[in-house]
Structures are given as C-alpha cells and as structure tokens.
Design an enzyme around this catalytic site. Structure first.
Site, PDB file in Angstrom:
ATOM      1  N   GLU A 183      -9.954  10.565   4.409  1.00 21.25           N
ATOM      2  CA  GLU A 183     -11.007  11.042   3.515  1.00 21.25           C
ATOM      3  C   GLU A 183     -12.323  10.310   3.723  1.00 21.25           C
ATOM      4  OE1 GLU A 183      -8.354  12.676  -0.199  1.00 21.25           O
ATOM      5  OE2 GLU A 183      -8.931  10.593  -0.264  1.00 21.25           O
ATOM      6  N   CYS A 187     -19.084   6.957   2.516  1.00 25.69           N
ATOM      7  CA  CYS A 187     -17.978   6.004   2.614  1.00 25.69           C
ATOM      8  C   CYS A 187     -16.958   6.603   3.582  1.00 25.69           C
ATOM      9  CB  CYS A 187     -17.396   5.840   1.208  1.00 25.69           C
ATOM     10  SG  CYS A 187     -15.910   4.853   1.165  1.00 25.69           S
ATOM     11  N   CYS A 227      -3.023   2.208   5.791  1.00 24.97           N
ATOM     12  CA  CYS A 227      -3.441   0.823   5.965  1.00 24.97           C
ATOM     13  C   CYS A 227      -2.198  -0.045   5.922  1.00 24.97           C
ATOM     14  CB  CYS A 227      -4.411   0.404   4.859  1.00 24.97           C
ATOM     15  SG  CYS A 227      -5.025  -1.286   5.076  1.00 24.97           S
ATOM     16  N   CYS A 256      -2.327  -3.774  -0.039  1.00 22.49           N
ATOM     17  CA  CYS A 256      -2.780  -4.399  -1.296  1.00 22.49           C
ATOM     18  C   CYS A 256      -2.140  -3.684  -2.479  1.00 22.49           C
ATOM     19  CB  CYS A 256      -4.299  -4.348  -1.409  1.00 22.49           C
ATOM     20  SG  CYS A 256      -5.098  -5.246  -0.075  1.00 22.49           S
ATOM     21  N   CYS A 285      -4.105  -0.768  -4.412  1.00 26.15           N
ATOM     22  CA  CYS A 285      -4.825   0.226  -3.608  1.00 26.15           C
ATOM     23  C   CYS A 285      -3.910   1.385  -3.238  1.00 26.15           C
ATOM     24  CB  CYS A 285      -5.373  -0.448  -2.355  1.00 26.15           C
ATOM     25  SG  CYS A 285      -6.067   0.710  -1.165  1.00 26.15           S
ATOM     26  N   GLY A 310      -8.129   2.401   5.087  1.00 27.60           N
ATOM     27  CA  GLY A 310      -7.895   1.538   6.244  1.00 27.60           C
ATOM     28  C   GLY A 310      -8.635   0.223   6.225  1.00 27.60           C
ATOM     29  N   GLU A 311      -8.178  -0.671   7.082  1.00 26.53           N
ATOM     30  CA  GLU A 311      -8.795  -1.990   7.237  1.00 26.53           C
ATOM     31  C   GLU A 311      -9.571  -1.971   8.563  1.00 26.53           C
ATOM     32  OE1 GLU A 311      -9.474  -4.989   5.737  1.00 26.53           O
ATOM     33  OE2 GLU A 311     -10.397  -5.257   7.691  1.00 26.53           O
ATOM     34  N   SER A 324     -16.343  -3.404   5.228  1.00 29.19           N
ATOM     35  CA  SER A 324     -15.623  -4.053   4.137  1.00 29.19           C
ATOM     36  C   SER A 324     -14.258  -4.483   4.655  1.00 29.19           C
ATOM     37  CB  SER A 324     -15.454  -3.062   2.979  1.00 29.19           C
ATOM     38  OG  SER A 324     -14.708  -3.646   1.934  1.00 29.19           O
ATOM     39  N   SER A 378     -13.286  -8.251   0.359  1.00 27.98           N
ATOM     40  CA  SER A 378     -12.517  -7.905  -0.831  1.00 27.98           C
ATOM     41  C   SER A 378     -11.736  -9.129  -1.273  1.00 27.98           C
ATOM     42  CB  SER A 378     -11.566  -6.751  -0.497  1.00 27.98           C
ATOM     43  OG  SER A 378     -12.330  -5.634  -0.116  1.00 27.98           O
ATOM     44  N   LEU A 379     -12.261  -9.820  -2.260  1.00 29.22           N
ATOM     45  CA  LEU A 379     -11.694 -11.113  -2.640  1.00 29.22           C
ATOM     46  C   LEU A 379     -10.589 -10.952  -3.696  1.00 29.22           C
ATOM     47  CD1 LEU A 379     -12.099 -14.034  -1.817  1.00 29.22           C
ATOM     48  CD2 LEU A 379     -13.883 -14.233  -3.560  1.00 29.22           C
ATOM     49  N   HIS A 380     -10.938 -10.446  -4.837  1.00 31.06           N
ATOM     50  CA  HIS A 380      -9.988 -10.056  -5.899  1.00 31.06           C
ATOM     51  C   HIS A 380      -9.234 -11.186  -6.586  1.00 31.06           C
ATOM     52  CE1 HIS A 380     -10.908  -6.141  -4.437  1.00 31.06           C
ATOM     53  NE2 HIS A 380     -10.188  -6.253  -3.351  1.00 31.06           N
ATOM     54  N   ASN A 387      -9.521   1.392 -10.441  1.00 30.96           N
ATOM     55  CA  ASN A 387      -9.287   2.832 -10.583  1.00 30.96           C
ATOM     56  C   ASN A 387      -7.795   3.081 -10.495  1.00 30.96           C
ATOM     57  OD1 ASN A 387     -12.035   3.822 -10.743  1.00 30.96           O
ATOM     58  ND2 ASN A 387     -12.216   3.016  -8.671  1.00 30.96           N
ATOM     59  N   CYS A 439     -13.285   4.215  -5.555  1.00 26.80           N
ATOM     60  CA  CYS A 439     -12.697   3.156  -4.723  1.00 26.80           C
ATOM     61  C   CYS A 439     -11.202   3.075  -4.914  1.00 26.80           C
ATOM     62  CB  CYS A 439     -13.192   1.795  -5.188  1.00 26.80           C
ATOM     63  SG  CYS A 439     -14.761   1.386  -4.625  1.00 26.80           S
TER      64      CYS A 439
HETATM   65  N1  SAH Z   1      -9.717  -2.259   3.735  1.00 29.85           N
HETATM   66  C1  SAH Z   1     -11.029  -2.610   3.374  1.00 29.85           C
HETATM   67  C2  SAH Z   1     -11.918  -1.424   3.071  1.00 29.85           C
HETATM   68  C3  SAH Z   1     -11.332  -0.307   2.282  1.00 29.85           C
HETATM   69  S1  SAH Z   1     -10.992  -0.599   0.579  1.00 29.85           S
HETATM   70  C4  SAH Z   1     -11.028  -3.594   2.230  1.00 29.85           C
HETATM   71  O1  SAH Z   1      -9.992  -3.793   1.612  1.00 29.85           O
HETATM   72  O2  SAH Z   1     -12.080  -4.160   1.969  1.00 29.85           O
HETATM   73  C5  SAH Z   1     -12.610  -0.588  -0.175  1.00 29.85           C
HETATM   74  C6  SAH Z   1     -12.691  -1.368  -1.478  1.00 29.85           C
HETATM   75  O3  SAH Z   1     -11.991  -0.688  -2.542  1.00 29.85           O
HETATM   76  C7  SAH Z   1     -12.079  -2.751  -1.379  1.00 29.85           C
HETATM   77  O4  SAH Z   1     -12.876  -3.711  -1.988  1.00 29.85           O
HETATM   78  C8  SAH Z   1     -10.800  -2.549  -2.139  1.00 29.85           C
HETATM   79  O5  SAH Z   1     -10.286  -3.761  -2.564  1.00 29.85           O
HETATM   80  C9  SAH Z   1     -11.226  -1.646  -3.251  1.00 29.85           C
HETATM   81  N2  SAH Z   1     -10.112  -0.995  -3.934  1.00 29.85           N
HETATM   82  C10 SAH Z   1      -8.920  -0.665  -3.421  1.00 29.85           C
HETATM   83  N3  SAH Z   1      -8.146  -0.087  -4.349  1.00 29.85           N
HETATM   84  C11 SAH Z   1      -8.875  -0.032  -5.488  1.00 29.85           C
HETATM   85  C12 SAH Z   1      -8.638   0.501  -6.798  1.00 29.85           C
HETATM   86  N4  SAH Z   1      -7.513   1.117  -7.088  1.00 29.85           N
HETATM   87  N5  SAH Z   1      -9.612   0.383  -7.707  1.00 29.85           N
HETATM   88  C13 SAH Z   1     -10.794  -0.196  -7.390  1.00 29.85           C
HETATM   89  N6  SAH Z   1     -11.079  -0.694  -6.179  1.00 29.85           N
HETATM   90  C14 SAH Z   1     -10.131  -0.615  -5.230  1.00 29.85           C
HETATM   91 FE1  SF4 Z   2      -5.960  -1.689   3.025  1.00 24.53          FE
HETATM   92 FE2  SF4 Z   2      -8.312  -2.275   1.887  1.00 24.53          FE
HETATM   93 FE3  SF4 Z   2      -6.460  -0.841   0.568  1.00 24.53          FE
HETATM   94 FE4  SF4 Z   2      -6.055  -3.431   1.006  1.00 24.53          FE
HETATM   95  S1  SF4 Z   2      -7.690  -2.532  -0.257  1.00 24.53           S
HETATM   96  S2  SF4 Z   2      -4.573  -1.796   1.317  1.00 24.53           S
HETATM   97  S3  SF4 Z   2      -6.988  -3.684   3.005  1.00 24.53           S
HETATM   98  S4  SF4 Z   2      -7.538  -0.222   2.403  1.00 24.53           S
END
Ligand code: SAH
Ligand code: SF4
Length: 381
Positions: A92, A105, A112, A116, A119, A166-167, A198, A220-222, A302, A345
């Site tokens: 997408e 985006c 991926c 995470c 995600c 994806g990463e 990212s 993406s620190l979290h 989300n 996101c």
């Molecule tokens: N793989 C890369 C880029 C894709 S994810 C990465 O992880 O950075 C893009 C962003 O969306 C990242 O910061 C990710 O942590 C965030 N993200 C993933 N799942 C999410 C969710 N359910 N709600 C809000 N942000 C989310």
């Molecule tokens: Fe992959 Fe980024 Fe989602 Fe983590 S947040 S699973 S690295 S797409």
C-alpha cells in the site's frame, strides 16, 4: 528474455544501461526526464530521441509500475492505493494532502520481518523485498495520476516518506537506487530533506545510508530502555538503544544542520508513563554528550484487531509531551489521517504471503509483552 523495467534504474544505472545497448550515456538524461518528469511510458512519444533508439527501447525495455487493484479516498482527502506485486502479495501507498505540502507514504517490502508488536504489517509476517521499480513505481503512479487529475502540469507530491509497509533498511540494495532516482534533478528532484527514510533501527545500515545518501532520517524508538524496546521492537535485541542513538549522532555528522525525527507510538500503560518520558529525556540529552538534534513525534497508536493494545488517552499523550518539551525537546503529536480507510500509521496491511511464520509466532503468543514482570493490560487476549 523479459523486458528491462527502466523504473529499476537511478540516473547512473540508466546511463550504464544506455551504454550497454550501444547508446551515448547522456541519452539517459533525456530518457529519465521523459519517464520521471513527464510520466511518459510510451517510447514512441519521446520525441527528442532518435527513431532507432525508440525502436530499440520498444523491443527491449518497458516502464511499468505495479498494477493498482484498489483506490480508497478518505473524507479528509487522504488516498490509499493497493498495488499488486504478484505472487499473492500486495502493498500500500498513502497520499496525504496538507496545507503547504503533499506527502506520499510508500512501502519498501511486502510485509516486514521485524515483527513489532504494535504494527499491523509486523503481524502479517514477511514475503519479500520490493524491487527498485516497485518502490519508485508507487511514486511514479501517484504523481502522474494526481497531476493528470488536477489538470495542471505542476508537481503534486512535495514529500516522500518511507513509512509504509516494510523496513527500508532491510532492503538496502533496492532502496538506494530508489532514493537516488527520487532525488535526481532529472526526475522529481525531491530535496534531501523532503525524502525521509524511517527505520526501526538497523544500525549498520544507518551508517551505510549516512555515507551513501543522507536523506532525512526518522527512527522508530517507542521505548526509552532496552527492556521494553526488546519487546516492542524485536530488532532492539540486536542493536540496543544506546548503540542506536550513537548511530543517530554519527548520522548527523554528515548532515550537521539536520535533525533526527524520533517516532514514539503511544501505547496505553506500556510506554506512556511520566517516568518513561523522563527516561526518554535522559536518553536524548544525556551527558557527556549534548542533546541530540532531534524532534519527537508522538504517534497515537492506531489499533487493529489482533494487537490487543490500546492507544494512550489524550491527556496522557499531552502530559508525556509536556515532560519532553519541558526539557527543551521539540515534540509534536501526529494527527491521524485517513483512519476511515485504515490508512493511518501502522494500519497498512496490503496482502502478504507470510513466509516467515511470524503470524504463527504472534498467534502462539511467543512475544507477550511484559512490563515489570506483569502481562500487559489488554495483551494476550
Ligand atoms: N519499518 C519502518 C517504517 C514503516 S512503519 C519503521 O518501523 O520505522 C512507519 C511508522 O509507523 C513507524 O514509526 C512505526 O513504528 C509506526 N507504527 C507502526 N504501527 C503503528 C500503529 N499501529 N500505530 C501507530 N504507529 C504505528
Ligand atoms: Fe516493520 Fe516498521 Fe512495522 Fe516494525 S513498525 S514491523 S519495522 S513496518
């Protein structure tokens, strides 16, 4: 032999291709402009190229983006496209119009492998890396479609973020030419700061990107510490937080006037306490090093059905932001866009043939999140 897809090339690659078919390298500039600036795929229309070259290209080459299988338009103007990349996989892209900019985006992989916890893509598992043409093709399709719809011959997309599925730094070989194609003055000519990669924190590849093509970097620190980040972003077990921040500092040495964007997804009762905000301040401002040049983007989580997680309440997000701001860290809270079409996101799901059994791991709850020894609220339903 199948035709070569010219969307697979950056300017240097296209010049080498021209040479390989017995043409002068500078033809690549004209070709690149037709393809990327004008959106033309039909070689017959490339009027400043010799007839013989056009015929040669028609025989051996093509310009094709992955086919679009659906388009959804949100009430707020956000558009989501689903691209069929074959083999049962679909990825997408999301177009997000704002006042002064319009961001696309895009995805870098079908699925991926990082997995995470919060995600949707991560829950789907991994099928394969996208090719350069499949990455660039998302932008090429969106830009020229929207331009045609606007009826004006002006650029529509001003910013690109690699924040789809994806990463990107686990698909570096295809990513690098894609970035170079998007930056090229003979193409869309995006500026380095308007093109963001990212990453979940693939430290050695952050180093490579710094040397090869230091575009804007979002990390993406979290979580502020390894114990929690190990659970939320499993790649942290390989590249712990302190190493990641050190790599970010080194990245900025190549781009001294830039900053790193740290993304932090706000998860109710998981990573959103004031003590965790304070720990984040310590991490980013810690002596002996000075505060790292950064912005923090708090992303309200989300939700998607399988996650078992909830978004932090609005007041908690604000209180968390205030702690960071109080320490002088520039902090924004991301507005959710396109949530009526699941385009926010982390909601991008596409369709992925899971070849890594990530789904099974999640289903078997081998990755339960625990905070201080206790299972998380809402987790492990
Ligand atoms: N793989 C890369 C880029 C894709 S994810 C990465 O992880 O950075 C893009 C962003 O969306 C990242 O910061 C990710 O942590 C965030 N993200 C993933 N799942 C999410 C969710 N359910 N709600 C809000 N942000 C989310
Ligand atoms: Fe992959 Fe980024 Fe989602 Fe983590 S947040 S699973 S690295 S797409």
């Amino acid at each position: 032999m199948s035709a070569v897809n010219l969307l697979d090339f950056d300017p240097e690659g296209l010049a080498a291709y021209c040479e390989a078919i017995g043409e002068k390298r500078f033809r690549a500039t004209q070709l690149f402009q037709w393809i990327h600036q004008r959106g033309i795929a039909d070689f017959a229309r490339m009027s400043n190229l010799a007839r013989s070259l056009r015929a040669k290209l028609a025989d051996a080459a093509q310009v094709v983006a992955p086919p679009v299988t659906s388009e959804q338009v949100s009430a707020d103007g956000t558009i989501k496209w689903l691209f069929d990349v074959g083999g049962g996989d679909a990825v997408e892209s999301v177009f997000i119009p704002e006042h002064e900019r319009a961001t696309l985006c895009i995805s870098s992989q079908a699925g991926c492998a990082v997995g995470c916890r919060f995600c949707s893509t991560g829950h789907q598992g991994f099928s394969r890396n996208l090719t350069t043409a499949e990455i660039v093709g998302q932008l090429w399709h969106a830009e020229h479609l929207l331009r045609a719809r606007s009826g004006r011959d002006e650029r529509v997309i001003t910013n690109v973020v690699m924040m789809g599925m994806g990463e990107p730094l686990q698909n570096y070989a295809a990513l690098l030419p894609a970035l170079r194609a998007m930056l090229s003055d003979h193409g869309l000519g995006l500026s380095r700061r308007r093109l963001t990669v990212s990453t979940s924190g693939v430290v050695p590849m952050i180093e490579r990107l710094r040397d090869d093509c230091p575009v804007a970097l979002a990390v993406s620190l979290h979580a502020p510490d390894d114990a929690l980040r190990d659970e939320l972003v499993p790649i942290n077990r390989k590249y712990p937080v302190v190493e990641l921040i050190a790599a970010c500092r080194r990245y900025l040495e190549r781009a001294p006037r830039d900053f790193i964007t740290f993304e932090y997804c706000m998860l109710d009762g998981v990573n959103d306490s004031l003590a965790q905000a304070q720990a984040l301040v310590e991490l980013l401002c810690r002596a002996p090093a000075t505060r790292i040049a950064c912005k923090i983007n708090l992303i309200p989580f989300n939700p998607f059905p399988e996650s078992g997680l909830r978004c932090s309440p609005r007041e908690r997000v604000q209180a968390f932001a205030e702690v960071l701001r109080g320490a002088g860290l520039v902090t924004t809270v991301r507005k959710t866009r396109g949530d009526d079409i699941a385009a926010a996101c982390g909601q991008l799901a596409g369709e992925v043939q899971d070849r890594t059994r990530v789904r099974e791991r999640f289903a078997g709850r081998v990755l339960p999140i625990r905070v201080m020894g206790a299972p998380l609220q809402g987790a492990g339903r």
